[in-house]
Design an enzyme around this catalytic site. Sequence first.
Site, PDB file in Angstrom:
ATOM      1  CG  HIS A   1     -20.321 -45.880 -62.935  1.00 17.21           C
ATOM      2  ND1 HIS A   1     -20.234 -46.292 -61.533  1.00 17.21           N
ATOM      3  CD2 HIS A   1     -20.526 -47.044 -63.652  1.00 17.21           C
ATOM      4  CE1 HIS A   1     -20.142 -47.802 -61.614  1.00 17.21           C
ATOM      5  NE2 HIS A   1     -20.341 -48.277 -62.745  1.00 17.21           N
TER       6      HIS A   1
ATOM      7  CG  HIS B   1     -24.635 -50.122 -63.749  1.00 14.93           C
ATOM      8  ND1 HIS B   1     -24.480 -50.824 -62.411  1.00 14.93           N
ATOM      9  CD2 HIS B   1     -23.536 -49.956 -64.120  1.00 14.93           C
ATOM     10  CE1 HIS B   1     -23.405 -51.108 -62.372  1.00 14.93           C
ATOM     11  NE2 HIS B   1     -22.520 -50.636 -63.256  1.00 14.93           N
ATOM     12  CD  GLU B   2     -21.677 -48.707 -67.378  1.00 15.92           C
ATOM     13  OE1 GLU B   2     -20.864 -47.912 -67.357  1.00 15.92           O
ATOM     14  OE2 GLU B   2     -21.482 -49.914 -66.978  1.00 15.92           O
TER      15      GLU B   2
ATOM     16  CD  GLU C   1     -19.003 -51.791 -61.680  1.00 11.29           C
ATOM     17  OE1 GLU C   1     -20.369 -51.716 -62.128  1.00 11.29           O
ATOM     18  OE2 GLU C   1     -18.337 -50.982 -62.264  1.00 11.29           O
TER      19      GLU C   1
END
Length: 305
Positions: free
Chosen positions: A146, A142-143, A220
């Site tokens: 970004h 997920h991070e 997100e």
Amino acid sequence: MVRTRYAPDRGLTSRMLVTMFLLGLVYVVFVTAFFVIAPSWGLIALVIAVVFLLAQYFFSDRLALYAMHGREVSPAEMPELHGVVDRICAMSDTPKPRVAVADTDVPNAFATGRDQRRAVVCVTTGLLRRLDPVELEGVLAHEMSHIAHRDVAVMTIASFLGVCAGLITRFGLEWGLWGGFRQRNGDQNTGLVLLAVIAVSAVAYAVSFLLTRALSRYRELSADRAAALLTGRPSALAGALTKISGEMARIPNRDLRAAEPFNAFFFAPAFTKGFSVSSLFSTHPPLERRLAQLREISGRLSRGA
């Protein structure tokens, strides 16, 4: 933009472009209004904005690590953590970011940096203690999405106008209350100019705040989606979200308050107990919405769609 195996998100790209355009427009109006109202204040606003923009763009990774008391760790120090990052890099065909750890019990993670080759991904010791390797992989995927989607760089740049406007508003209020008005009781023009400067700064801050919050909530969801599709394990990411959100209630308010300024970059928001009206101004979408999206992705993957 470097091509990766993360699923592209045209909705995110269009929102980033619109946000940057609108913030740029607000910035032009912001500085122009200062030059019209008070030329000296306009020059100050321009200089402060440029300094903050350059500092956030070139040193955002170092500033974030310093503020969170994070430190870079080598593969020899944290072999398992580096192993998870290496697997995600192999799956996504992305350059490996620097890896850091912050010594805090708040279970969270964040990524920062202006591009893929200067990025850093940081996890807290509280997160490492609570998640199993599969859940940790989902959070880091997920991070790192970004970074791949460049939205972490856009958020870094987008936040500078709000920071500048907020500082000028605060400085103007303090100067007016403690110095300016008291020294110039008979000078109405000075008071009106000061009020106008504060009003322009407050409006610029409010607009930038709302725009960045709207972008933050969407990015997100985009990162959840990209991580779930990359790893093929949306249930692991959902488990990490549920576990982290539940553990937040056990963290002392003192630690949560210290972490709240970083919510826009965190995997999950750190809210003190009793927080209200969070759905209006939160940096993240509601937990239920994130879990519903992951359930939908899990269903599609199970059907081979």
